[in-house]
Design an enzyme around this catalytic site. Sequence first.
Site, short mmCIF file in Angstrom:
data_model
loop_
_atom_site.label_atom_id
_atom_site.label_comp_id
_atom_site.label_asym_id
_atom_site.label_seq_id
_atom_site.Cartn_x
_atom_site.Cartn_y
_atom_site.Cartn_z
N CYS A 60 50.97 -25.54 32.40
CA CYS A 60 51.13 -24.69 31.21
C CYS A 60 52.58 -24.25 30.99
CB CYS A 60 50.28 -23.42 31.34
SG CYS A 60 48.58 -23.64 30.82
N SER A 94 50.04 -29.81 22.43
CA SER A 94 50.00 -28.86 21.30
C SER A 94 49.60 -29.67 20.08
CB SER A 94 51.39 -28.26 21.06
OG SER A 94 51.46 -27.67 19.78
N LYS A 104 55.83 -32.49 23.27
CA LYS A 104 54.36 -32.46 23.35
C LYS A 104 53.77 -33.85 23.06
CE LYS A 104 54.03 -28.15 24.47
NZ LYS A 104 53.52 -27.76 25.79
N TYR A 148 60.22 -29.56 20.10
CA TYR A 148 58.91 -29.16 20.65
C TYR A 148 57.88 -30.28 20.44
CZ TYR A 148 54.87 -26.10 21.54
OH TYR A 148 53.72 -25.53 22.04
N THR A 189 48.91 -15.41 22.54
CA THR A 189 49.61 -15.23 23.82
C THR A 189 50.85 -14.38 23.55
OG1 THR A 189 50.99 -17.17 23.57
CG2 THR A 189 48.85 -17.52 24.60
N PHE A 205 47.26 -19.74 19.45
CA PHE A 205 46.60 -18.85 20.41
C PHE A 205 47.34 -17.54 20.56
CE2 PHE A 205 43.00 -20.83 22.60
CZ PHE A 205 42.95 -21.99 21.86
N ASP A 251 55.76 -20.38 38.58
CA ASP A 251 56.34 -19.83 37.34
C ASP A 251 57.68 -19.22 37.67
OD1 ASP A 251 56.73 -18.05 34.95
OD2 ASP A 251 54.68 -18.64 34.49
N1 LIG Z 1 50.16 -20.01 22.45
C1 LIG Z 1 49.96 -21.02 21.61
O1 LIG Z 1 49.57 -20.82 20.47
C2 LIG Z 1 50.18 -22.45 22.08
C3 LIG Z 1 49.86 -23.48 21.19
C4 LIG Z 1 50.05 -24.80 21.58
C5 LIG Z 1 50.54 -25.08 22.84
N2 LIG Z 1 50.86 -24.06 23.68
C6 LIG Z 1 51.42 -24.44 24.98
O2 LIG Z 1 50.70 -23.80 26.01
C7 LIG Z 1 51.55 -23.57 27.13
C8 LIG Z 1 51.46 -22.12 27.54
O3 LIG Z 1 51.91 -21.33 26.45
P1 LIG Z 1 51.69 -19.75 26.34
O4 LIG Z 1 51.46 -19.46 24.90
O5 LIG Z 1 50.71 -19.31 27.36
O6 LIG Z 1 53.18 -19.28 26.64
P2 LIG Z 1 53.73 -18.12 27.59
O7 LIG Z 1 55.16 -17.96 27.18
O8 LIG Z 1 52.82 -16.93 27.57
O9 LIG Z 1 53.67 -18.78 29.06
C9 LIG Z 1 54.53 -19.80 29.46
C10 LIG Z 1 54.94 -19.56 30.90
O10 LIG Z 1 55.77 -20.67 31.31
C11 LIG Z 1 56.78 -20.16 32.16
N3 LIG Z 1 57.92 -21.09 32.22
C12 LIG Z 1 58.81 -21.40 31.25
N4 LIG Z 1 59.73 -22.27 31.71
C13 LIG Z 1 59.41 -22.54 33.00
C14 LIG Z 1 59.98 -23.37 34.02
N5 LIG Z 1 61.07 -24.11 33.79
N6 LIG Z 1 59.38 -23.40 35.23
C15 LIG Z 1 58.28 -22.65 35.49
N7 LIG Z 1 57.70 -21.83 34.57
C16 LIG Z 1 58.25 -21.78 33.34
C17 LIG Z 1 57.15 -18.81 31.56
O11 LIG Z 1 57.78 -17.97 32.50
C18 LIG Z 1 55.77 -18.28 31.12
O12 LIG Z 1 55.17 -17.47 32.11
C19 LIG Z 1 52.97 -24.01 26.69
O13 LIG Z 1 53.21 -25.31 27.18
C20 LIG Z 1 52.86 -24.01 25.18
O14 LIG Z 1 53.76 -24.94 24.60
C21 LIG Z 1 50.70 -22.76 23.33
#
Ligand SMILES: NC(=O)c1ccc[n+]([C@@H]2O[C@H](COP(=O)([O-])OP(=O)(O)OC[C@H]3O[C@@H](n4cnc5c(N)ncnc54)[C@H](O)[C@@H]3O)[C@@H](O)[C@H]2O)c1
Length: 259
Positions: free
Chosen positions: A86, A152, A169, A165, A200, A198, A36
Amino acid sequence: MQLKNSTAIITGGASGLGEAAARLFIANGARVAILDLNEAAGQALESEFPNQLKFIKTDVTSEGEVQNALEVALQTFGSIQVVVNCAGIAPASKIVGKVDGIYGPHSFELFEKTIRINLIGTFNVMRLAAFAMEKNEPNAEGERGVIINTASVAAYDGQMGQVAYAASKGGIVSMTLPVARDLAKSGIRVMAIAPGLFETPLLMGLPEEARISLGQQIPFPSRLGKPSEYALLAKSIVENPMLNGEVIRLDGAIRMAPR
Ligand SMILES: NC(=O)c1ccc[n+]([C@@H]2O[C@H](COP(=O)([O-])OP(=O)(O)OC[C@H]3O[C@@H](n4cnc5c(N)ncnc54)[C@H](O)[C@@H]3O)[C@@H](O)[C@H]2O)c1
């Protein structure tokens, strides 16, 4: 494949869904390497689990940094059985619209950056991790590894402002079957999870009223998903040898409206 005594690479694991997967995997006897960019959060997790978790500051879009991170993970833990991708970003911008008060076309750079992190980053980690996993001794089932990518529901019902986005995805969804086919002879399974909404840090930034309203749009259960529920599905995918080449929606039956 069992989590106990396995090593998992979790990208984006310093926060949100990836962090929840890291915690559940450790609770089930796995070791975890987190790739990360967020150093503060990654190091805090490493201090919490000094023997089971290694934080390796990595940009998933960099060939050299991911290669180096995998080498560090292999030196630290010996082998890699599981990958959970992720790392991702979720910018909002319409194909034509207003940005900072100026009306114009979607930024070329923002589209490119979103594809680069979400789609190419996932591809980059998959290709390098799969090459390392091919060297594993297979278990009794013939398995050498499991890769879980995070798509997603936007891959299917992208909302207004989600062109970049949704495209990123959709690419993750489309990679699932061909990569599962490519890696079948190596005993490496490839799956994707398509989460709905979710709780987060991303969504927790919204006012409570907005979060409740978003949750109410979900048929059942009418609330935002918990990161631990994402982690539970990731664990189940690791453990069930018949799951391969498929994308699972994890969304309480929501189908996103245009806006
Ligand atoms: N939270 C939701 O509702 C939701 C819904 C659908 C999909 N998602 C997907 O789930 C995944 C995780 O999302 P989340 O909600 O936990 O987000 P989050 O922002 O809490 O976590 C994402 C992490 O990715 C890291 N990151 C970003 N760019 C990076 C890079 N270039 N290299 C390494 N690390 C990097 C960030 O530092 C962060 O810690 C994402 O791909 C997101 O698109 C989330």
